[in-house]
Design a protein around this motif. Sequence first.
Motif, mmCIF file in Angstrom:
data_model
loop_
_atom_site.group_PDB
_atom_site.id
_atom_site.type_symbol
_atom_site.label_atom_id
_atom_site.label_comp_id
_atom_site.label_asym_id
_atom_site.label_seq_id
_atom_site.Cartn_x
_atom_site.Cartn_y
_atom_site.Cartn_z
ATOM 1 N N ASP A 203 -0.008 -48.599 -15.111
ATOM 2 C CA ASP A 203 -0.073 -49.506 -13.385
ATOM 3 C C ASP A 203 1.888 -49.480 -13.420
ATOM 4 O O ASP A 203 2.408 -50.263 -14.635
ATOM 5 N N ILE A 204 2.389 -49.225 -12.356
ATOM 6 C CA ILE A 204 4.043 -49.379 -12.460
ATOM 7 C C ILE A 204 4.641 -50.054 -10.836
ATOM 8 O O ILE A 204 4.341 -49.557 -10.070
ATOM 9 N N SER A 205 5.376 -51.707 -10.941
ATOM 10 C CA SER A 205 5.826 -51.844 -9.829
ATOM 11 C C SER A 205 7.359 -51.349 -9.994
ATOM 12 O O SER A 205 7.776 -52.143 -10.640
ATOM 13 N N ILE A 206 7.682 -51.029 -8.996
ATOM 14 C CA ILE A 206 9.411 -50.212 -9.346
ATOM 15 C C ILE A 206 10.344 -50.480 -7.513
ATOM 16 O O ILE A 206 8.940 -50.029 -6.798
ATOM 17 N N ASN A 207 10.979 -50.906 -7.842
ATOM 18 C CA ASN A 207 12.377 -51.043 -6.104
ATOM 19 C C ASN A 207 12.031 -49.570 -5.247
ATOM 20 O O ASN A 207 12.090 -48.485 -6.688
ATOM 21 N N GLU A 208 11.810 -49.693 -4.696
ATOM 22 C CA GLU A 208 12.127 -48.309 -3.914
ATOM 23 C C GLU A 208 13.626 -48.047 -4.270
ATOM 24 O O GLU A 208 15.132 -48.691 -3.681
ATOM 25 N N GLY A 209 13.940 -46.477 -4.062
ATOM 26 C CA GLY A 209 14.967 -45.992 -4.905
ATOM 27 C C GLY A 209 15.395 -45.776 -6.314
ATOM 28 O O GLY A 209 16.419 -45.426 -6.479
ATOM 29 N N ASN A 210 14.403 -46.151 -6.770
ATOM 30 C CA ASN A 210 14.729 -46.097 -8.253
ATOM 31 C C ASN A 210 13.840 -44.910 -8.239
ATOM 32 O O ASN A 210 12.954 -44.129 -8.008
ATOM 33 N N ASN A 211 14.321 -44.493 -9.957
ATOM 34 C CA ASN A 211 13.620 -43.701 -10.840
ATOM 35 C C ASN A 211 12.508 -43.957 -11.218
ATOM 36 O O ASN A 211 12.392 -45.263 -11.681
ATOM 37 N N ILE A 212 11.234 -42.714 -11.761
ATOM 38 C CA ILE A 212 10.118 -43.265 -12.367
ATOM 39 C C ILE A 212 9.717 -42.248 -13.238
ATOM 40 O O ILE A 212 10.503 -40.481 -13.025
ATOM 41 N N SER A 213 9.128 -42.040 -14.454
ATOM 42 C CA SER A 213 8.225 -41.221 -14.617
ATOM 43 C C SER A 213 7.213 -41.316 -15.306
ATOM 44 O O SER A 213 6.891 -42.724 -16.164
#
Length: 325
Positions: free
Chosen positions: A102-112
Amino acid sequence: TIAGRYCFSPAQLWCTIDNRVTRVAWLNRSTILYAGNDKWCLDPRVVLLSNTQTQYSIEIQNVDVYDEGPYTCSVQTDNHPKTSRVHLIVQVSPKIVEISSDISINEGNNISLTCIATGRPEPTVTWRHISPKAVGFVSEDEYLEIQGITREQSGDYECSASNDVAAPVVRRVKVTVNYPPYISEAKGTGVPVGQKGTLQCEASAVPSAEFQWYKDDKRLIEGKKGVKVENRPFLSKLIFFNVSEHDYGNYTCVASNKLGHTNASIMLFELNEPTSSTLLQEVKTTALTPWKGPGAVSEVSNGTSRRAGCVWLLPLLVLHLLLKF
């Protein structure tokens, strides 16, 4: 004849024979497994199922991928030896052996996101966004790339691995998209003096917003006499239990989290209640105004008009006194 099968576990191999056969054996490549009723191999998973005049069969229990390959049934007749071969194909149901956390990321960033699966035949891997607005697959690959993720793309992502051997296996990854607060609703309200009044401020944010209230650049502290602040994850209420003249004015709601803050101005204004003198004036005006509608009698004397006014005025005054007490 000889027969085998696509299998997971166990695998059964059999020869159809007749009374001309004098000797019979099963081999795996060049290794003898069984000769007649005698077991030649040490593998406890290999057992003899039948040795009759019409059939000679063995079973391999708890099959794994290393059992795949050619198997030979060798028979001896009075005339000459004969062999038949079958190729055992081992099928393995899909299994997800590696998947992103599970991942938490800020809006606008990229995820894989990654989902690695094994099986025979090789499974097909797909990614799907579990959302009412999502349509179809977002990726038909082991890897899912999202560039510039938005808050609408948060939620569960499901990886599915299938190869038609068994039901597809699925695993989920939760993606949390963090974004600063924005106030979606902040409305002013009018309240008479002495009544209860409530100002509401609704804000969306991840993580949830923290709320603060200000009046004239002065922060309102919880516990102030006659005023209460109620905070929920996405909603804050400023409650006045007994509104006074001093309470009227402009209030500022501030919503903030670790990514930023925003504010909105909300007005608490006075709402005048009808007074008894105002109501009495309205009653007099209503009673003394001649009716101009259809069927009205216009030829009346002044005295008749006044008496008519008194007749209308009396029940209205009585009704007002009853409502007041």
